[in-house]
Design an enzyme around this catalytic site. Sequence first.
Site, PDB file in Angstrom:
ATOM      1  N   CYS A  37      46.107  41.355  40.969  1.00 40.14           N
ATOM      2  CA  CYS A  37      45.160  42.305  40.380  1.00 40.14           C
ATOM      3  C   CYS A  37      45.045  43.602  41.179  1.00 40.14           C
ATOM      4  O   CYS A  37      44.957  44.686  40.593  1.00 40.14           O
ATOM      5  CB  CYS A  37      43.793  41.652  40.184  1.00 40.14           C
ATOM      6  SG  CYS A  37      42.984  41.073  41.693  1.00 40.14           S
ATOM      7  N   HIS A  64      38.221  39.837  42.384  1.00 36.57           N
ATOM      8  CA  HIS A  64      39.021  40.483  41.340  1.00 36.57           C
ATOM      9  C   HIS A  64      38.750  41.985  41.376  1.00 36.57           C
ATOM     10  O   HIS A  64      37.672  42.414  41.806  1.00 36.57           O
ATOM     11  CB  HIS A  64      38.672  39.919  39.956  1.00 36.57           C
ATOM     12  CG  HIS A  64      39.654  40.279  38.891  1.00 36.57           C
ATOM     13  ND1 HIS A  64      41.006  40.003  38.993  1.00 36.57           N
ATOM     14  CD2 HIS A  64      39.498  40.907  37.700  1.00 36.57           C
ATOM     15  CE1 HIS A  64      41.629  40.439  37.911  1.00 36.57           C
ATOM     16  NE2 HIS A  64      40.735  40.990  37.110  1.00 36.57           N
ATOM     17  N   ASP A  79      41.640  46.293  32.404  1.00 37.82           N
ATOM     18  CA  ASP A  79      42.139  45.330  33.379  1.00 37.82           C
ATOM     19  C   ASP A  79      43.630  45.132  33.153  1.00 37.82           C
ATOM     20  O   ASP A  79      44.042  44.382  32.265  1.00 37.82           O
ATOM     21  CB  ASP A  79      41.394  44.003  33.263  1.00 37.82           C
ATOM     22  CG  ASP A  79      41.737  43.041  34.393  1.00 37.82           C
ATOM     23  OD1 ASP A  79      42.861  43.143  34.936  1.00 37.82           O
ATOM     24  OD2 ASP A  79      40.899  42.200  34.724  1.00 37.82           O
TER      25      ASP A  79
END
Length: 166
Positions: A37, A64, A79
């Site tokens: 991520c 995250h 995202d």
Amino acid sequence: QRAVRAELRYCSSCSKLSRFVRANDVNSIMQRKYGRCGEYSIAFAAILLIFGLDIRWIYDSSDHVWIEALINNKFIHCDPCEAALNQPLLYSQNWQKSSSLVLAFDKHQAIDLTSFYYPDNSTVATLRKNIHLSPELISSILSQYNFSASNTTITTSTQKAANNRN
């Protein structure tokens, strides 16, 4: 390769331990062509900046990170790790996660967005109480960061990439 840290991962299938170097430089990330991520968010932020969009980098204390892009005068959840757009409740509802802190960082300031991404305020309050994270402490830290950010010029690798778009 520029790295913030390295992680060790154990594979229960093959019983091997592998080392994953976390890169924080957009050029290293693009050369490696893989990541998690953090790496995806850095690369995606660079692309959005090249196209002239304002972005915020979002840090979730439950491990995250993602990006928000300013589109039509509104910051939109993006995202790249999950290929998710405008799904701010992805983490609290789909993943059924809880978090004590979600911060947004842009070139001017940091703000607390926990209640936007985790609207169950009672769960957030309990998590914060358990780790002694009071609203006053969060406010104080953000005020200090924002004061420091307003008095400092920082050129990140992402900003350098955006400046080199010619």
